[in-house]
Design a protein around this motif. Structure first.
Motif, short mmCIF file in Angstrom:
data_model
loop_
_atom_site.label_atom_id
_atom_site.label_comp_id
_atom_site.label_asym_id
_atom_site.label_seq_id
_atom_site.Cartn_x
_atom_site.Cartn_y
_atom_site.Cartn_z
N GLY A 25 -18.37 16.76 4.85
CA GLY A 25 -17.92 15.38 4.89
C GLY A 25 -18.72 14.50 3.95
N MET A 26 -20.03 14.64 3.98
CA MET A 26 -20.87 13.86 3.09
C MET A 26 -20.62 14.22 1.63
SD MET A 26 -22.35 11.77 5.00
CE MET A 26 -23.27 11.04 3.64
N ALA A 27 -20.38 15.50 1.38
CA ALA A 27 -20.10 15.94 0.00
C ALA A 27 -18.80 15.32 -0.50
CB ALA A 27 -20.01 17.46 -0.06
N GLY A 28 -17.79 15.26 0.37
CA GLY A 28 -16.53 14.63 -0.02
C GLY A 28 -16.72 13.17 -0.39
N LEU A 158 -9.83 22.66 -9.49
CA LEU A 158 -11.21 22.16 -9.47
C LEU A 158 -12.20 23.31 -9.66
CD1 LEU A 158 -10.85 19.63 -6.53
CD2 LEU A 158 -11.26 19.04 -8.94
N ILE A 159 -11.97 24.41 -8.97
CA ILE A 159 -12.84 25.58 -9.12
C ILE A 159 -12.79 26.09 -10.55
CG2 ILE A 159 -13.24 27.97 -8.37
CD1 ILE A 159 -11.99 27.13 -5.64
N GLY A 160 -11.61 26.03 -11.15
CA GLY A 160 -11.43 26.52 -12.51
C GLY A 160 -12.20 25.73 -13.55
N PHE A 240 -19.13 22.95 -1.64
CA PHE A 240 -19.31 23.85 -2.78
C PHE A 240 -19.28 23.08 -4.11
CE2 PHE A 240 -17.42 26.68 -6.02
CZ PHE A 240 -18.38 27.69 -6.05
N LEU A 241 -18.28 22.23 -4.26
CA LEU A 241 -18.15 21.46 -5.51
C LEU A 241 -19.33 20.53 -5.72
CD1 LEU A 241 -14.36 20.49 -5.39
CD2 LEU A 241 -15.43 22.27 -6.80
N TRP A 242 -19.76 19.86 -4.65
CA TRP A 242 -20.86 18.90 -4.79
C TRP A 242 -22.17 19.62 -5.10
CZ3 TRP A 242 -21.91 14.30 -6.13
CH2 TRP A 242 -23.13 13.70 -5.81
#
Length: 248
Positions: A25-28, A158-160, A240-242
């Motif tokens: 949630g925080m990462a989002g 996004l992963i790409g 993961f993204l953050w």
């Protein structure tokens, strides 16, 4: 959206993110802020009403839903780190309130609802720079994200963008993991067989991480992996993204 990028959004945390995946949630929120968007998190958020809705308790589900809708009065996008809850609010709230005195108000709210990766790609058009070590991951597409919301590769897009991430697709990516909320409680044997197939598919990819946008799927898959003493881990896509793109 009218083609302009919004400067301000609401964030709806969801029960599972609040209780089991708070870092997601925080990462989002951080991903949205970094994109130049002010994030408003109204206090008083509770369940979206999906469990009651799925069990046929529609009046009780409406009571819960009305409470949530009232928390987001401004004409701003409502962003959720969950395909399941976003699907409930965007697709099933209009169904739930069909013929009710406040149907129009609820429909207007539902039109503002977005799943996080959908908003990052389709509205904000975010660009990511990978700062992490090489890793191989696989992606589980949640049923609600694909079938309710119609996500068409936004998470994978996004992963790409991440140069050090190899995405190994599941052979049976679009099959349910067996969670389904109350389905896993009502039909544990079937649910167990489904998640066994899912983790076998994930293990066969050779990935070290299973990513998804739904906490329920992640909990179910992780439980099955732990029961098998697997080294394969799960992680919410936002976290993961953050982790891979934030400055250290």
């Amino acid at each position: 959206m009218n083609g302009t990028k919004p400067k301000k959004v609401y964030f709806y945390g969801t029960c599972l993110v609040d209780l089991f995946f708070p870092d997601a949630g925080m990462a989002g929120i951080q991903l949205l802020r970094r994109a130049g968007v002010e994030v408003v998190f109204p206090e008083g958020q509770t369940c979206c009403g999906q469990p009651a809705f799925n069990c046929g308790y529609w009046e009780e589900a409406r009571d819960v839903a009305r409470t949530q809708v009232a928390l987001f009065p401004e004409d701003l996008p409502v962003i959720l780190p969950s395909g399941s809850c976003a699907g409930m609010m965007k697709v099933h709230y209009p169904e739930l309130f069909h013929g009710q005195p406040d149907e129009a108000k609820v429909r207007a709210f539902s039109a503002r609802v977005y799943e996080l990766t959908q908003f990052l790609v389709d509205v904000l058009d975010v660009k990511l720079k990978d700062l992490g070590e090489p890793v191989k991951v696989t992606w589980h597409s949640s049923c609600h994200a694909v079938r309710d919301l119609g996500l068409k590769g936004e998470p994978q897009a996004l992963i790409g963008q991440l140069s050090n991430v190899e995405l190994a697709p599941l052979t049976r990516e679009y099959e349910c993991c067996g969670f389904g909320g109350t389905f896993a409680v009502r039909h544990p044997e079937i649910s167990g067989a489904m998640v066994t197939d899912k983790i076998a598919d994930a293990t066969a990819t050779g990935a070290s991480l299973v990513l998804s946008t739904d906490g329920g799927c992640l909990m179910n898959v992780n439980g099955a992996l732990e029961a098998k003493s697997s080294k394969l881990k799960v992680q919410h896509i936002a976290e993961f993204l953050w982790e891979r793109t934030r400055a250290r």
